[in-house]
Design an enzyme around this catalytic site. Structure first.
Site, PDB file in Angstrom:
ATOM      1  N   ARG A 224       0.330  42.068 -45.807  1.00 49.12           N
ATOM      2  CA  ARG A 224       1.116  42.209 -44.582  1.00 49.12           C
ATOM      3  C   ARG A 224       0.209  42.764 -43.473  1.00 49.12           C
ATOM      4  O   ARG A 224      -0.675  43.595 -43.727  1.00 49.12           O
ATOM      5  CB  ARG A 224       2.280  43.183 -44.791  1.00 49.12           C
ATOM      6  CG  ARG A 224       3.438  42.588 -45.578  1.00 49.12           C
ATOM      7  CD  ARG A 224       4.194  41.510 -44.807  1.00 49.12           C
ATOM      8  NE  ARG A 224       5.316  40.969 -45.543  1.00 49.12           N
ATOM      9  CZ  ARG A 224       5.275  39.855 -46.280  1.00 49.12           C
ATOM     10  NH1 ARG A 224       4.155  39.167 -46.398  1.00 49.12           N
ATOM     11  NH2 ARG A 224       6.366  39.427 -46.883  1.00 49.12           N
ATOM     12  N   HIS A 272      -0.631  33.146 -41.408  1.00 49.11           N
ATOM     13  CA  HIS A 272       0.332  33.511 -42.468  1.00 49.11           C
ATOM     14  C   HIS A 272       0.630  32.280 -43.333  1.00 49.11           C
ATOM     15  O   HIS A 272       1.790  31.843 -43.440  1.00 49.11           O
ATOM     16  CB  HIS A 272       1.631  34.086 -41.869  1.00 49.11           C
ATOM     17  CG  HIS A 272       2.397  34.934 -42.864  1.00 49.11           C
ATOM     18  ND1 HIS A 272       3.085  36.071 -42.515  1.00 49.11           N
ATOM     19  CD2 HIS A 272       2.565  34.791 -44.207  1.00 49.11           C
ATOM     20  CE1 HIS A 272       3.648  36.588 -43.598  1.00 49.11           C
ATOM     21  NE2 HIS A 272       3.358  35.830 -44.629  1.00 49.11           N
TER      22      HIS A 272
HETATM   23  P1  NAP Z   1       4.412  43.052 -56.895  1.00 54.25           P
HETATM   24  O1  NAP Z   1       4.477  42.151 -58.081  1.00 54.25           O
HETATM   25  O2  NAP Z   1       5.603  43.876 -56.562  1.00 54.25           O
HETATM   26  O3  NAP Z   1       3.142  44.004 -57.124  1.00 54.25           O
HETATM   27  C1  NAP Z   1       2.840  45.037 -56.259  1.00 54.25           C
HETATM   28  C2  NAP Z   1       1.614  45.780 -56.771  1.00 54.25           C
HETATM   29  O4  NAP Z   1       1.236  46.743 -55.773  1.00 54.25           O
HETATM   30  C3  NAP Z   1       1.890  46.546 -58.063  1.00 54.25           C
HETATM   31  O5  NAP Z   1       0.770  46.480 -58.913  1.00 54.25           O
HETATM   32  C4  NAP Z   1       2.084  47.993 -57.566  1.00 54.25           C
HETATM   33  O6  NAP Z   1       1.721  48.988 -58.485  1.00 54.25           O
HETATM   34  C5  NAP Z   1       1.116  48.016 -56.401  1.00 54.25           C
HETATM   35  N1  NAP Z   1       1.466  49.104 -55.475  1.00 54.25           N
HETATM   36  C6  NAP Z   1       2.606  49.281 -54.783  1.00 54.25           C
HETATM   37  N2  NAP Z   1       2.575  50.424 -54.076  1.00 54.25           N
HETATM   38  C7  NAP Z   1       1.359  50.970 -54.332  1.00 54.25           C
HETATM   39  C8  NAP Z   1       0.728  52.168 -53.912  1.00 54.25           C
HETATM   40  N3  NAP Z   1       1.325  53.032 -53.084  1.00 54.25           N
HETATM   41  N4  NAP Z   1      -0.515  52.425 -54.376  1.00 54.25           N
HETATM   42  C9  NAP Z   1      -1.130  51.567 -55.239  1.00 54.25           C
HETATM   43  N5  NAP Z   1      -0.575  50.408 -55.670  1.00 54.25           N
HETATM   44  C10 NAP Z   1       0.656  50.126 -55.222  1.00 54.25           C
HETATM   45  O7  NAP Z   1       4.046  42.241 -55.576  1.00 54.25           O
HETATM   46  P2  NAP Z   1       3.417  40.766 -55.465  1.00 54.25           P
HETATM   47  O8  NAP Z   1       4.410  39.770 -55.894  1.00 54.25           O
HETATM   48  O9  NAP Z   1       2.106  40.775 -56.141  1.00 54.25           O
HETATM   49  O10 NAP Z   1       3.257  40.614 -53.872  1.00 54.25           O
HETATM   50  C11 NAP Z   1       2.545  41.545 -53.086  1.00 54.25           C
HETATM   51  C12 NAP Z   1       2.775  41.283 -51.595  1.00 54.25           C
HETATM   52  O11 NAP Z   1       2.095  40.102 -51.176  1.00 54.25           O
HETATM   53  C13 NAP Z   1       4.226  40.993 -51.194  1.00 54.25           C
HETATM   54  O12 NAP Z   1       4.977  42.179 -51.109  1.00 54.25           O
HETATM   55  C14 NAP Z   1       4.047  40.321 -49.838  1.00 54.25           C
HETATM   56  O13 NAP Z   1       4.066  41.287 -48.814  1.00 54.25           O
HETATM   57  C15 NAP Z   1       2.656  39.689 -49.923  1.00 54.25           C
HETATM   58  N6  NAP Z   1       2.709  38.212 -49.875  1.00 54.25           N
HETATM   59  C16 NAP Z   1       2.058  37.553 -48.871  1.00 54.25           C
HETATM   60  C17 NAP Z   1       2.097  36.168 -48.823  1.00 54.25           C
HETATM   61  C18 NAP Z   1       1.364  35.396 -47.765  1.00 54.25           C
HETATM   62  O14 NAP Z   1       1.588  34.184 -47.621  1.00 54.25           O
HETATM   63  N7  NAP Z   1       0.461  35.989 -47.026  1.00 54.25           N
HETATM   64  C19 NAP Z   1       2.802  35.457 -49.803  1.00 54.25           C
HETATM   65  C20 NAP Z   1       3.442  36.151 -50.818  1.00 54.25           C
HETATM   66  C21 NAP Z   1       3.396  37.554 -50.844  1.00 54.25           C
HETATM   67  P3  NAP Z   1       2.544  49.181 -59.875  1.00 54.25           P
HETATM   68  O15 NAP Z   1       2.203  47.942 -60.680  1.00 54.25           O
HETATM   69  O16 NAP Z   1       1.997  50.404 -60.449  1.00 54.25           O
HETATM   70  O17 NAP Z   1       3.992  49.224 -59.524  1.00 54.25           O
HETATM   71  C1  GLV Z   2       5.238  35.711 -47.698  1.00 57.97           C
HETATM   72  O1  GLV Z   2       4.679  36.358 -46.894  1.00 57.97           O
HETATM   73  C2  GLV Z   2       6.046  36.235 -48.766  1.00 57.97           C
HETATM   74  O2  GLV Z   2       6.312  37.441 -48.809  1.00 57.97           O
HETATM   75  O3  GLV Z   2       6.454  35.418 -49.624  1.00 57.97           O
END
Ligand code: NAP
Ligand code: GLV
Length: 309
Positions: A224, A272
């Site tokens: 983000r 994005h």
């Molecule tokens: P997720 O499965 O919820 O994983 C989040 C990870 O971040 C977990 O390992 C968590 O730790 C860690 N985390 C959270 N808070 C933390 C902190 N304070 N300190 C250290 N580690 C922390 O999320 P995801 O599915 O991988 O997605 C991550 C993000 O990618 C989304 O929230 C979204 O904003 C972004 N995204 C962007 C796009 C794009 O097109 N650019 C697309 C999709 C997603 P724990 O495992 O210990 O809980």
């Molecule tokens: C994209 O940014 C998503 O959160 O899926």
């Protein structure tokens, strides 16, 4: 009882088509044509008008049309006690890993520099950075971080991951918690941010974090825009401490025309686009959630509202 599509920036027609195919019985409405608001039980949200969520008194689920839920949790009208669900999708996960790998290789194989040489018709062979000597560090070892870590390992990069709670991922050195952040940063040549946006991670990519990275480190932010303190990145690039950055997300989207990132020679800007949501792929899980909450069950992929992800 009905489902509401509340995503003014998205083209509704494709969503409606796929949601109707999966759930022909669902009374599906598109905001602002809500009909009686007390009939809405599930709201599908993407960058909706803030405050709008307080207008639906019988909600059983608020569902994100993306992986992230920060756009929902920041709504001051978020009704207490209503579960919030996110999408989780294999195709979107694969797309994100492709993006991260492309950005890593663009940097290590020197494509940025070759492109600049080409613009000046300069023939200048440059040695690539050698994968086994380039340490990648992934912030966030969730759905996206783990997949990217595993695929980068296959390409021969030493990979570490940083998360909130301890993890075990084969072949990846896992560090957890604020107290181990500096250790993680000091062994990271390419820093990849795949964290959710929460109060704890807002602005995490700042001057302090950059100063803990080795000289010539590279940043990839595909999470983000609010993770990044933009002025601090510019200062770290201009001082020569960071080699460059590849950014998919920004504090203001679309990125304003006058923004210094557009013309910066060492910043790659993508709009994005790291991982798009495809209605056909995710309609089944949305309809499944509608059926589940109507039957009094918890939705799939519900997030922990107190943690913020
Ligand atoms: P997720 O499965 O919820 O994983 C989040 C990870 O971040 C977990 O390992 C968590 O730790 C860690 N985390 C959270 N808070 C933390 C902190 N304070 N300190 C250290 N580690 C922390 O999320 P995801 O599915 O991988 O997605 C991550 C993000 O990618 C989304 O929230 C979204 O904003 C972004 N995204 C962007 C796009 C794009 O097109 N650019 C697309 C999709 C997603 P724990 O495992 O210990 O809980
Ligand atoms: C994209 O940014 C998503 O959160 O899926």
């Amino acid at each position: 009882m009905a489902m509401l599509f509340l995503a003014p920036g998205l083209k509704a027609s494709s969503w409606i088509k796929h949601l109707r195919m999966q759930g022909p019985e669902v009374d599906l409405r598109v905001w602002p044509e809500t009909g009686p608001r007390e009939e809405i039980e599930l709201v599908l949200c993407w960058k909706h008008p803030l405050g709008e969520l307080r207008n639906y008194p019988n909600l059983k689920c608020i569902a994100s049309l993306g992986f992230g839920v920060d756009h929902i949790l920041r709504d001051p009208g978020l009704p207490p006690g209503v579960p919030v669900a996110r999408l989780v999708d294999e195709g979107m996960t694969r797309a994100m890993s492709e993006y991260v790998i492309a950005a890593v290789l663009n940097h290590t194989r020197r494509f940025d520099l070759f492109r600049q040489d080409q613009s000046q018709r300069v023939w200048r062979p440059r040695r690539p950075l050698h994968a086994p000597e380039v340490r990648v560090g992934i912030m966030g070892l969730g759905t996206l971080g783990r997949d990217a870590a595993a695929k980068l390992r296959l390409l021969g990069f030493p990979v570490a991951g940083w998360s909130r709670t301890p993890k075990e991922v084969a072949g990846v050195s896992c560090l957890a918690g604020a107290e181990r952040l500096d250790e993680f940063l000091s062994r990271t040549d390419i820093l990849v941010c795949l964290l959710p946006l929460t109060p704890a991670t807002q602005g995490i990519l700042d001057r302090r974090v950059f100063s803990r990275l080795p000289a010539d480190a590279y940043l990839i932010n595909a999470a983000r825009g609010d993770h990044l303190v933009e002025e601090d990145l510019l200062a770290a690039l201009d001082s020569g401490h960071l080699a460059g950055a590849c950014l998919d997300v920004f504090r203001t989207e679309p990125l304003p025309e006058s923004h210094p990132f557009w013309n910066h020679p060492r910043i790659v800007v993508t709009p994005h686009s790291a991982s798009h949501t495809y209605p056909a792929a995710v309609a089944p899980q949305i309809i499944e959630n509608f059926r589940r909450v109507r039957a009094g069950q918890a939705p799939l992929n519900a997030i922990d509202i107190d943690k913020g992800y």
